[in-house]
Every structure is written in C-alpha cells, then in structure tokens.
Scaffold this motif. Sequence first.
Motif, PDB file in Angstrom:
ATOM      1  N   UNK A 122      40.667  26.063  41.045  1.00 38.75           N
ATOM      2  CA  UNK A 122      40.881  27.329  40.327  1.00 38.75           C
ATOM      3  C   UNK A 122      42.291  27.324  39.762  1.00 38.75           C
ATOM      4  N   UNK A 123      42.408  27.982  38.643  1.00 42.04           N
ATOM      5  CA  UNK A 123      43.748  28.185  38.113  1.00 42.04           C
ATOM      6  C   UNK A 123      44.190  29.600  38.497  1.00 42.04           C
ATOM      7  N   UNK A 124      45.290  29.687  39.217  1.00 44.31           N
ATOM      8  CA  UNK A 124      45.746  30.975  39.728  1.00 44.31           C
ATOM      9  C   UNK A 124      47.065  31.341  39.060  1.00 44.31           C
ATOM     10  N   UNK A 147      52.512  41.758  41.552  1.00 41.39           N
ATOM     11  CA  UNK A 147      52.116  42.917  40.747  1.00 41.39           C
ATOM     12  C   UNK A 147      50.696  42.742  40.229  1.00 41.39           C
ATOM     13  N   UNK A 148      50.382  41.486  39.913  1.00 43.84           N
ATOM     14  CA  UNK A 148      49.071  41.224  39.309  1.00 43.84           C
ATOM     15  C   UNK A 148      48.666  39.797  39.634  1.00 43.84           C
ATOM     16  N   UNK A 149      47.369  39.514  39.474  1.00 44.65           N
ATOM     17  CA  UNK A 149      46.894  38.168  39.809  1.00 44.65           C
ATOM     18  C   UNK A 149      45.627  37.870  39.012  1.00 44.65           C
ATOM     19  N   UNK A 150      45.543  36.643  38.448  1.00 50.26           N
ATOM     20  CA  UNK A 150      44.278  36.231  37.802  1.00 50.26           C
ATOM     21  C   UNK A 150      43.833  34.904  38.405  1.00 50.26           C
ATOM     22  N   UNK A 151      42.528  34.769  38.554  1.00 51.38           N
ATOM     23  CA  UNK A 151      41.957  33.501  39.007  1.00 51.38           C
ATOM     24  C   UNK A 151      40.931  33.079  37.957  1.00 51.38           C
ATOM     25  N   UNK A 152      41.162  31.916  37.345  1.00 53.94           N
ATOM     26  CA  UNK A 152      40.227  31.450  36.304  1.00 53.94           C
ATOM     27  C   UNK A 152      39.830  30.002  36.567  1.00 53.94           C
ATOM     28  N   UNK A 153      38.777  29.562  35.827  1.00 52.92           N
ATOM     29  CA  UNK A 153      38.418  28.149  35.854  1.00 52.92           C
ATOM     30  C   UNK A 153      39.491  27.394  35.065  1.00 52.92           C
ATOM     31  N   UNK A 154      39.945  26.262  35.547  1.00 52.93           N
ATOM     32  CA  UNK A 154      40.952  25.535  34.772  1.00 52.93           C
ATOM     33  C   UNK A 154      40.331  24.898  33.532  1.00 52.93           C
ATOM     34  N   UNK A 155      41.150  24.719  32.520  1.00 56.35           N
ATOM     35  CA  UNK A 155      40.707  23.968  31.341  1.00 56.35           C
ATOM     36  C   UNK A 155      40.548  22.514  31.756  1.00 56.35           C
ATOM     37  N   UNK A 156      39.631  21.821  31.047  1.00 51.50           N
ATOM     38  CA  UNK A 156      39.450  20.396  31.332  1.00 51.50           C
ATOM     39  C   UNK A 156      40.780  19.646  31.147  1.00 51.50           C
ATOM     40  N   UNK A 157      41.489  20.082  30.113  1.00 49.56           N
ATOM     41  CA  UNK A 157      42.800  19.482  29.845  1.00 49.56           C
ATOM     42  C   UNK A 157      43.692  19.500  31.090  1.00 49.56           C
ATOM     43  N   UNK A 158      43.678  20.638  31.762  1.00 49.12           N
ATOM     44  CA  UNK A 158      44.574  20.788  32.910  1.00 49.12           C
ATOM     45  C   UNK A 158      44.168  19.870  34.054  1.00 49.12           C
ATOM     46  N   UNK A 159      42.868  19.730  34.214  1.00 47.52           N
ATOM     47  CA  UNK A 159      42.400  18.845  35.281  1.00 47.52           C
ATOM     48  C   UNK A 159      42.840  17.414  34.997  1.00 47.52           C
TER      49      UNK A 159
END
Lengths: 308, 262
Positions: free
Chosen positions: A221-223, A268-280
């Motif tokens: 996950x991308x956090x 203050x805030x937080x997002x959890x997303x699927x990472x881009x393929x690029x990032x992997x």
Amino acid sequence: MNAIETKNLTKNYGKVRGITDLNLTVEEGEFFGFIGPNGAGKSTTIRTLLGLIQPTSGSASVLGQPLQKKASYLADIGYMPSEAMFYNEMKVGELIAFSAKMRKQDCSKEAAMLCDRLKLDTGKRVEELSLGNRKKAAIVCAMQHNPRLYILDEPTSGLDPLMQKEFFELLKERNRKGATIFFSSHVLSEVQHNCTRAAIVRDGRLAAMDRVENLSRTNTKKVTLHGVSQLPVSLEARSVTAAGDMVSFLYQGEIRTLLDEVGRLPIRDMTITEPELEEIFLHYYEEAGSGPVDQKAGGRCSRKQEVR
Amino acid sequence: MALFVKEWKQGTRTLAVWTLGIAAMLMVCIFLFPEMKHEMDSMTKLFANMGTFTKAFGMDLLNFGELSGFYGVECGNVIGIGGALFAAYLGAGMLSKEEKEHTAEFLMTHPVSRFCVVLQKFLSVMIQLVVLNLVVSLLSWISIRVIGEQFPAKEFVLLHGSYLLLQLEIGAICFGISAWIRRGSLGIGLGLAAVLYFLDLISNISTDAALLQYITPFAYAKPAHILTAGSLDWGLAALGIVYGAVAAAAGFWWYCRKDLTA
C-alpha cells in the motif's frame, strides 16, 4: 511453440557482466515486455538473440531455431535497434527499399502504407532526419515484411505521444494477426498498458517473469500521512519520502500494525492507496532486497541471487 | 547482391575522384614528355649518376629519353603510391565503417549470413580497384597515342597489371586487418601502404636488405625490372597473392564470429 527461449544464457564482455543465466520464455502470439533499468542487460539479451554477439555460455532458440541458424530465422524477424542508425547518404525511400532487397522481398505496398500512417517523408536524406524520424524509418524497416516476431529495443524513445499511440496501434494489429511482440522498455506504463506478460531484468539477471496483472498486483500500500515529518523506527516502511509536514511511504505488513503505529502519531490526515506500478518497479530497481514483485513471481529469483 | 550494389553506389564518388586524380597526374606526366624529351639525354646521364637515389628508383636501368623509361619511373610512382593508398583506404574502411557509423546492427539483422556480407564487401573492394586500374590505364594509353609515342603493349599490360596486383594485395591485407581492429584501421592501412613503399626503396639501395623484397609488393611492381626483362617476377607476385589471400581469409574467419559493437 516458443517464439523465444533462452536457457542459462550468459554473456560477459571480458570481465564486464552482460547477462547471467537468463532463462526467458516468450510464447508465440504474446505481447511481451522486457523491463529493466539502463545497463541491466536488455540490449545484450536482444543482441545475442539476433546473433550480433556470441553468448559466453548457455543456449537460446528463436522461432524454434538455434542461434547458429540466424540467417534463416532473421527473415521472420522485424528488429528495431534502440539507436536507429542508417547510411547517412541514402534517402529514406532508398533505405527502406534496400532493407527489403536484403530480404529479397518486394514490400513496397506495405512500406507505403506504413510511411503514410507514420507520416514519414521518404524523400529526405537519412542524415537530415531527427531522432524521431529515424525511429520511424526503423519502424518501417522492421514492419514492412510482415515478420512473425518483432524484437524492439526501446522503440518509443524519441517518438512523440501521438506517434507512440499510432505505433502501438500498428503493433496491436500485427499481434492480433498472430505476430509475437517482444519489446524492451524502461517506461513501465507502456508495458502495463500494452503487454500481456513481462519479464524484469536487473543486474543481468532475470528478476521476475509473469503476467503483467500479477506483477502489479501486490499487497503493498502507498501510505501518506499529514501532520508528521518523521516515522517511528518500528514501522516497516519503504521508499520513504518526506516533504514539509507530510510523509509518504510504501507499506507491506499487517494493516492492523500500521494503524496501531499511526494511531500514536499526531497526524492530521491519512490516505492509503494502491501504489502505481512505477513505484513498485522503482523500488525494485533501486534496492537489492526482495521486493513485492519477486515474491509474487513465485520465488523465481531467490534473495541470495538478488544480493549478488 | 543488394549489398554489393549499395557499396558500389556508395563508393562511386570516391572511386571517381581517385581514378580521375591518378589519371590526371599520369596524363600531365605524359603530356610533358615531348617537351622534356630533348633534354632527357643529358638528364638520363644525370639520373644514372645520383648514387643511392638512382638505385632506389632503378633509374640506372631505364632510358629517360624513351617514353617507356620516363613513364616507368614518373608514372610508376604516381600510380604506385596513389593506387596503394587508395587500396589501403578502401580495404581498411570497407568492414570497419559499418561499426564506426553504427550501421552494422541494421545491416546484420537482415537474413544474410556474415560470410555473405563479408564476401560482397570483399568483392566490392576488388572490383573497385579493377575499375580504377582499367580506366587509368585506358586514359594513359590514349594519352600516349595522342602525343604520338609508342609503348610496347606487352610491357604496358604487365606494368599496369603488376600495379593492379599490388593494389589488390594491399586492399586484401587492409581488409583483413580491419576485421580484427575496430578503430584506427584506416590509419594502420595507410601507414602500411607507405611503409611497404619505403621498404622497397630500402631493398633497392642495400643488398643487405634484399630480403625485404619478399615482403613488399612494390618489389614485383617494378618498372625497371618489367621494362628491361619484359616480364614480371612471378615468384614474388605469387608470394604477394598468398599474403593477400591469407590476410583476407583471416579477416573472413574472424568477422564471421566476432561480436559486433552497437
């Protein structure tokens, strides 16, 4: 039948590493991506398959024939070199005709169609061409004889986005008619969008080979956290980037652990997303440790091999 | 065949420049002859008494008062040096230019065997040299007729034939070398041609250096010998053919298996 098959293919240039024990299989009809950073061994692999260089050890076959029979299988291959260099004093039309003559084929109709679609001026001299136009000439030379297998070494570099689209359109048409496409790239999005299967090569070794959706499906996950500038040491984060009061990172462990850790921070805030393929992949290029990709690849590449 | 045609087209301009350049220099020499003829009697004596210089160019054996003697020395040097340099230039560049200009990758990924590529390129070198010599000797022969002089046909053919053979030998040797040496083969080739020329001068001057005649092709392409004896030294010529063939074969052998640079 496999369009390309290599068995423990190894190539060293003197003491310099080219590729090491590469086992690659590309089935006929596949749209196959060959990914790796610069100097990973992509071009070495391709040049070995084309018979331009001799392997140090191991073996390979192309369209069912061993490397020694390259003069016969090259007739069914369309190759595009990464640095498309041609005879400067020729006109583009002469160059394309010369390439067809070397194949003892009349490809004039197909060549005219390709030049038209790629908007290539055949009256210009090769030395007057920009990189993009040289690439187009290379595309025509690689496609005009309707080969069974396309071997393309970083084909899109130098092409503008519209031409890239047209180029992939052409490749997809050929692929639908049964041709195999094998292309190397370090632009991951084009592999993700066009290929069915891909192999990743790093430091001359095959790091992973799988279907593209499997390669990009991970439990990573991308956090992104707002309100903090540092992460606790206990958190198993990778690819950490901090900017102002924001920190983002890749996380692969238990989500409950993550929440516990983050719960103690003044965020203050937080997002959890699927990472881009690029990032992997980027992570994969940079670090020697086992990443999410090779776990997914079913242990094709052990950690021990990786670290070498 | 397509490659051969390409090489021919690619090479015609350079070939034309060298051919006409050498022919023009020969023709200038020939057209100067009638003017110089009368002074040549005294010149012949002078040339025959210049010690090592005379020996180096074989000037004691030739009569400068006759066209053949004058042509042998003056024109022999022009076509000897000019032709040898062109042969070296052509032979050394034929294979190496593909790697130097990064076109080898494009060329060699067509369905032709390496051997076939090398063969077409080798023939291209040989044929271009033959064409150069045919045109040069034809223009030369015409010029001789124009000034109203005679040159025995057999000697004329032998003389020009020996220079052709010399160029083929140097072309083949440089072609062979260029398969092994990626960079700088052109410099090595041109240097080799010059060195071979000077080796011949040395072997003419000193009897101690007679062995050198077995190395340099200028030893059989020698006007003084051809014009006085009326024949080539066939033994030396055969040795030259062997050198050329061995060098070319070594080039073929290596180029068919070596790694090509991108």
